[in-house]
Design an enzyme around this catalytic site. Sequence first.
Site, PDB file in Angstrom:
ATOM      1  N   GLY A 147      64.683  26.519 -10.798  1.00 16.95           N
ATOM      2  CA  GLY A 147      64.737  27.791 -10.093  1.00 16.95           C
ATOM      3  C   GLY A 147      64.883  28.928 -11.075  1.00 16.95           C
ATOM      4  O   GLY A 147      65.267  28.727 -12.234  1.00 16.95           O
TER       5      GLY A 147
ATOM      6  N   GLN B   4      66.777  37.259 -14.108  1.00 17.30           N
ATOM      7  CA  GLN B   4      66.858  36.494 -15.360  1.00 17.30           C
ATOM      8  C   GLN B   4      65.753  36.873 -16.347  1.00 17.30           C
ATOM      9  O   GLN B   4      65.868  36.557 -17.535  1.00 17.30           O
ATOM     10  CB  GLN B   4      66.809  34.984 -15.084  1.00 17.30           C
TER      11      GLN B   4
ATOM     12  N   CYS C  86      71.942  26.281 -15.785  1.00 16.78           N
ATOM     13  CA  CYS C  86      71.279  27.567 -15.587  1.00 16.78           C
ATOM     14  C   CYS C  86      70.460  27.887 -16.826  1.00 16.78           C
ATOM     15  O   CYS C  86      70.947  27.700 -17.949  1.00 16.78           O
ATOM     16  CB  CYS C  86      72.335  28.651 -15.348  1.00 16.78           C
ATOM     17  N   LEU C  87      69.242  28.373 -16.628  1.00 20.30           N
ATOM     18  CA  LEU C  87      68.393  28.723 -17.770  1.00 20.30           C
ATOM     19  C   LEU C  87      68.999  29.856 -18.582  1.00 20.30           C
ATOM     20  O   LEU C  87      68.645  30.044 -19.744  1.00 20.30           O
ATOM     21  CB  LEU C  87      66.985  29.088 -17.285  1.00 20.30           C
TER      22      LEU C  87
ATOM     23  N   HIS D  89      72.668  28.974  -5.811  1.00 19.47           N
ATOM     24  CA  HIS D  89      72.726  29.359  -7.226  1.00 19.47           C
ATOM     25  C   HIS D  89      71.844  30.583  -7.488  1.00 19.47           C
ATOM     26  O   HIS D  89      72.281  31.553  -8.115  1.00 19.47           O
ATOM     27  CB  HIS D  89      72.284  28.162  -8.077  1.00 19.47           C
ATOM     28  N   GLU D  90      70.603  30.535  -6.986  1.00 16.80           N
ATOM     29  CA  GLU D  90      69.671  31.648  -7.251  1.00 16.80           C
ATOM     30  C   GLU D  90      70.141  32.927  -6.572  1.00 16.80           C
ATOM     31  O   GLU D  90      70.020  34.014  -7.135  1.00 16.80           O
ATOM     32  CB  GLU D  90      68.248  31.295  -6.797  1.00 16.80           C
TER      33      GLU D  90
HETATM   34 NI    NI Z   1      70.684  30.232 -13.029  1.00 16.01          NI
END
Ligand code: NI
Length: 182
Positions: free
Chosen positions: A47, A52, A100-101, A142-143
Amino acid sequence: MSVQPVLRMGNPVLRRVAAPVERFDTPELKRLISDMTDTMNACDGAGLAAIQIGVLQRVVIFGVEHNPRYPDAVPVPFTVLINPVITPLDEEQVEDWEGCLSVPGMRGLVARYRRIHYRGFDPSGNAIDRDVEGFHARVVQHECDHLDGILYPERIADLRKFGFIEELQQAGLFADRILPAE
Ligand code: NI
């Protein structure tokens, strides 16, 4: 249409609150979604929120195909979700390891609602309305946190359950199963 740099925790942009999308089906929105999709795929993520990649709009994408790297991850249909609103379907929460990225190389144990309803819009402005559970519910929560400037480490109840993937694996905390980062 290109892979964008993913902002990392510490960048103040990730702490801002994203604004609702007001116009659908525009070239700008299409470009944003294309960039997000390319970026998520390049990172092997589950996601990504627009914030981000530095765009302060309420747009998230997510999806998990069957992936041999994550054999236990239940597939989630690829979805572009705009201006999302989440309602828990009951009070039950479940803990699972989350990544998380924007927090690369790490995982933490986070409690999320097991079952949620979510609604929002697709890129053309058509309504999306779903009841989901499990990893699908987790990734949406999360998103959507990203859109309000919240990163998952703030949701970890016990910071001893937060660390680098390799160390957690060596400690046997999630031996053979790592979910993709979001
Ligand atoms: Ni994230």
